[in-house]
Every structure is written in structure tokens, then in C-alpha cells.
Scaffold this motif. Structure first.
Motif, mmCIF file in Angstrom:
data_model
loop_
_atom_site.group_PDB
_atom_site.id
_atom_site.type_symbol
_atom_site.label_atom_id
_atom_site.label_comp_id
_atom_site.label_asym_id
_atom_site.label_seq_id
_atom_site.Cartn_x
_atom_site.Cartn_y
_atom_site.Cartn_z
ATOM 1 N N ASN A 1 13.196 -4.395 5.155
ATOM 2 C CA ASN A 1 12.254 -4.084 4.092
ATOM 3 C C ASN A 1 10.849 -4.176 4.679
ATOM 4 O O ASN A 1 10.656 -4.734 5.764
ATOM 5 C CB ASN A 1 12.410 -5.047 2.910
ATOM 6 N N LYS B 1 6.614 -4.739 3.471
ATOM 7 C CA LYS B 1 5.481 -4.876 2.566
ATOM 8 C C LYS B 1 4.225 -4.502 3.349
ATOM 9 O O LYS B 1 4.220 -4.514 4.580
ATOM 10 C CB LYS B 1 5.386 -6.306 2.020
ATOM 11 N N TYR B 2 3.176 -4.182 2.637
ATOM 12 C CA TYR B 2 1.961 -3.756 3.314
ATOM 13 C C TYR B 2 0.743 -4.526 2.831
ATOM 14 O O TYR B 2 0.628 -4.865 1.650
ATOM 15 C CB TYR B 2 1.712 -2.254 3.074
ATOM 16 N N GLU B 3 -0.157 -4.795 3.777
ATOM 17 C CA GLU B 3 -1.478 -5.302 3.458
ATOM 18 C C GLU B 3 -2.473 -4.165 3.678
ATOM 19 O O GLU B 3 -2.377 -3.427 4.651
ATOM 20 C CB GLU B 3 -1.857 -6.468 4.385
#
Length: 466
Positions: A170, A172-174
Motif C-alpha cells: 500500500n 500513502k503520500y505526503e
């Protein structure tokens, strides 16, 4: 323990040079390698099937071999035992059941599916740091990295009946903002990698995780036509010309020749030939055995995987003549070539002016004429922000092969969406890809940022034509 892991990688170190020589004789005698007219190889047609078609001039026997390879590329494999004996042997651990799942119409993979889940085209490569022990040195010499002890070289997201899959990736992004000199603001997405549902326990504490998006398979055969000398003349390891760019070749162990060869394929140029790249993908992505990977894609910790039923009809899941046919198919498929009209040439000059062409060099001369992969096939340090910290032979954790840019224009035609760029697909467009450049790509990035907005748009438009 690590020697058992080497089994999973199954690099066959006993193959004699004669095998490669015989293979090359057969390849060079027919198909693409016998073509002297580049018009038989290239197409200017921009469609979903542009590079999913054979080159011109194949005779009946060659065309049959091409179609055989295409069938094994696109028709699903099934688990053993099965009545479909020509295509059984899938798994026990695998990511996809067809090559086309990750390379639609021979093109680039997608980061996300239509349902916005992680695509099978994004694979998770696993390794641990080399401790320089005798055991690690023996593995590294042949493999180029040290596989993770329990999960091996690549995380498998699927498994056959009775075997647990390894895990699921998976992301997630910043968000990260970049401000141009003219005050335009661009937003980048910095990925945070997450592995879920790890079914075989925790990863080794020193595990290095690298996400890799499937690249285009266009022009695989043409890349082999480029001589070593042409690639090596662009090396400048010590940056003697002072331009801030110090590309270097990745010398990798070939299980076909039993010696070091110039790496040309993968994100870190860690594979020397098309045949080896195909066999590696079959083994890691589909769990298929070949004469280059003789054992199942299991570590000693995966009991059900090791005990899964096997097809006993053939010595390998993919006999050599079938493996050769897939190689033949990829080497003899059409290659897209954009129309080099006035607008294209204007964009190309801007591409050179900014400095992109220092690494994405514009052409090589081959026996069929000039080809334009827009890569030097050398390793470059791309800076800390792009680094995946994974070592592969002579490629450091921040070094990547210059990604070939040809075929970018086809992605939207094939997939009805724009391509995600860079090794892990973090860049949503060409501008974001440029803005992630650091290290040896920093000067070109700054030059791009200092262009007027209209010139930036002109360069982006050119990249979309490749």
C-alpha cells in the motif's frame, strides 16, 4: 541459511557459454536482427495496438514463432496440476497470471486499477544489507543483492490453493510544494510505503524495500543491437568534463555466459539480456520455472509453497523453446516512432538546451539505422529524495539507469489514463518527474524551472510525443 535463499533466486551458474552462442545464432539469423530496413521495424501509428504487432518481413516459420510467443505472453497461466498442460505451473507464489497484466499491449504498467487499488504492475523488491560475510559475498557476486531471508527477493501478493500469499503493498503520500522562480507552485507526492497482511512473519530488521512499476517492453530487441562501445563511450565516472554528470555502467553477472556483462535492463540496469529479463519476470512475478530458474519461488520457511503440486510432464514450467518464443515475440514487435515534424524538432532542441539529453541521449546508430530510446543505459546518482537504498551489483542505493523515454505517448492510448512516472510511479505527470530529479539531474531540473512558463509547457508537450 542464506544459501537456501539463493535457491529461490535460482540463478543457474552452470549454464555454458555455448547455450548463449547457439541462442544468438538462431536470433541473429531471423526476424528483427536480419532486417536492414528500419521502416519494417518502426510505426508512426499512435494506437492501442501500435507495439502489439509484428515487424514486417517475417516468413511463415518466423511468424508462427512470433504468435507462439505472443500467446504465452497474453494467455493466463494456471496452477498445477491442470488439463492445460502447456500453461500450468503458475505459482505457488505469484503476483500476476499473465505478462500482459503488468504490461498491457507491451506498454508500461499502471500504478492503480480502475477501482483505485494498487495494481499488480507495482512490485515490491526486498533485500537486506550485505554484511560482507563469505556467504553474503558468494550470493552478491551472482545475484547482485542479498534477498530477504523469509520472503526472498520479491513480495508475492497471490498464491495458489493451499498456500498463503506473502503480503500486500500500500502507499500513502505526503504533499511537498516546489516554488518556481516565477512563483508558480507545484505539488509533489512523496510516497510512504506500507506492507500489510504479512503472512510469514516480520521482515528482517535490515530489510530494504523498493517499489518498482513495470516499464514498457517496447524496443527490447533494439536495445540489444546497441554495441557495448556506444554505451561505454558515454561513461564519465569521475566527471572529468566537469558537467556534474558521471554516468557509469553496471557490470552484472549473467547466468547465460557465466561472466560479467554490461547491464541494460531493469530500473538499475541489473540484467544483461532480454532472455534473462523474461526468465526473471516469469520466476518472480508468476512463479514459473525455466532452465535459468529451476526451483520454485519459495524460501525454506514457506512449507506449503515447497510442498505444492508440480507439473511432472515437463522438466520446467516453461520449456526453453517456449521461453525462446516469448523472447522472439518481444524482440520482433513493432516500435513506435513519433513523427519528427517542425514542432517535434523545436521541442527536441529545448530538450537538449535544458540538459535532459545529457543522460537521455537522443540516439544510437545500429545495423538497422538510428534508434531513439532517449537513454544512455548508464547509472546516475539521482539524489537522496529519489533514492530507494537498494544496491544491485554496482548500482548504489541512489543510482538508477536512465529510464528510456520512448513510448510515453502510447500509454494514454493503451490505458485511457496518463502514465505514472519514475521507478515507483510517484510522479503524476512529466513536470513532477523532472522536479524529483536530484544529484546528477539537479542542473537540468534547475534549468527547467528557470524557463518561462510557455517554454516549460513546450517541453512537456514534446515529452508527451515520445
Amino acid at each position: 541459511m542464506m544459501l537456501q535463499i539463493l535457491k529461490k533466486q535460482n540463478f543457474n551458474f552452470s549454464i555454458k557459454k555455448l547455450i548463449l552462442l547457439k541462442s544468438l545464432v538462431a536470433i541473429f539469423a531471423t526476424g528483427l536482427f536480419a532486417v536492414n530496413n528500419s521502416s519494417d521495424v518502426f510505426t508512426e501509428k499512435l494506437s492501442k495496438k501500435s507495439i502489439f504487432q509484428p515487424i514486417k518481413g517475417l516468413n511463415n516459420k518466423e511468424y508462427d514463432k512470433y504468435i507462439l510467443g505472443k500467446s504465452f505472453f497474453r494467455i493466463p497461466w494456471v496452477e498445477s496440476p491442470s488439463a492445460t498442460t502447456a500453461r500450468d505451473g503458475l505459482g505457488p507464489l505469484y503476483n500476476a497470471n499473465t505478462c500482459i497484466s503488468c504490461h498491457p499491449a507491451n506498454g508500461r504498467g499502471n500504478l492503480y486499477t480502475k477501482n483505485n487499488t494498487i495494481s499488480r504492475a507495482l512490485v515490491v523488491r526486498l533485500s537486506i544489507k550485505n554484511d560482507n560475510s563469505k556467504e553474503h559475498k558468494q550470493i552478491f557476486e551472482k545475484v547482485g543483492f542479498i534477498p530477504e531471508p523469509v520472503y526472498g527477493a520479491q513480495l508475492s501478493i497471490n498464491a495458489v490453493h493451499g498456500v498463503k500469499f506473502e503480503g500486500k503493498p500500500n502507499i500513502k503520500y505526503e504533499k511537498k510544494e516546489v516554488v518556481f522562480p516565477d512563483k508558480e507552485v507545484a505539488t509533489l507526492l512523496k510516497p510512504i510505503y506500507i506492507l500489510e497482511d504479512l503472512n510469514y512473519g516480520k521482515l528482517h530488521k535490515d530489510t530494504v524495500i523498493s517499489y518498482r512499476l513495470a516499464p514498457t517492453l517496447m524496443g527490447m530487441g533494439l536495445i540489444e543491437l546497441i554495441s557495448n562501445e556506444q554505451i561505454l563511450k558515454n561513461e564519465d565516472i569521475d566527471d572529468k568534463n566537469g558537467d556534474g554528470i558521471s554516468g557509469k555502467a553496471n557490470w552484472v553477472y549473467s547466468s547465460l555466459t557465466n561472466k560479467l556483462e554490461l547491464g541494460r535492463y531493469t530500473w538499475k540496469a541489473s540484467v544483461a539480456t532480454v532472455l534473462e529479463q523474461i526468465a526473471n519476470a516469469m520466476h518472480n512475478d508468476m512463479g514459473l520455472t525455466t532452465f535459468l530458474h529451476k526451483t520454485q519461488n519459495c524460501t525454506k520457511y514457506q512449507k506449503e509453497c515447497n510442498e505444492a503440486p508440480k507439473d511432472l510432464k515437463y522438466e520446467f514450467d516453461v520449456p526453453k523453446h517456449r521461453l525462446d518464443s516469448v523472447e522472439y515475440y518481444l524482440a520482433n514487435s513493432k516500435v513506435y516512432k513519433p513523427k519528427e515534424d517542425k514542432e517535434f524538432k523545436k521541442g527536441l532542441e529545448l530538450f537538449k538546451q535544458v540538459g535532459c539529453a545529457s543522460c537521455h541521449i537522443t540516439s544510437f546508430d545500429t545495423k538497422i539505422g538510428k534508434i531513439r530510446p532517449y537513454s544512455d543505459f548508464l547509472l546516475h546518482d539521482m539524489g537522496e529524495e529519489l533514492a530507494d537504498n537498494r544496491v544491485e551489483f554496482e548500482a548504489s542505493g541512489s543510482e538508477f539507469r536512465t529510464a528510456p523515454l520512448w513510448g510515453l505517448a502510447l500509454h494514454e492510448k493503451i490505458n485511457k489514463k496518463k502514465p505514472r512516472l519514475l521507478h515507483d510511479g510517484r510522479a503524476r505527470n512529466f513536470q513532477e518527474a523532472i522536479l524529483w530529479h536530484g544529484g546528477e539531474g539537479l542542473t537540468a531540473k534547475k534549468n527547467y524551472m528557470n524557463l518561462s512558463k510557455s517554454k516549460r509547457e513546450e517541453l512537456i508537450k514534446f515529452l508527451g510525443k515520445l
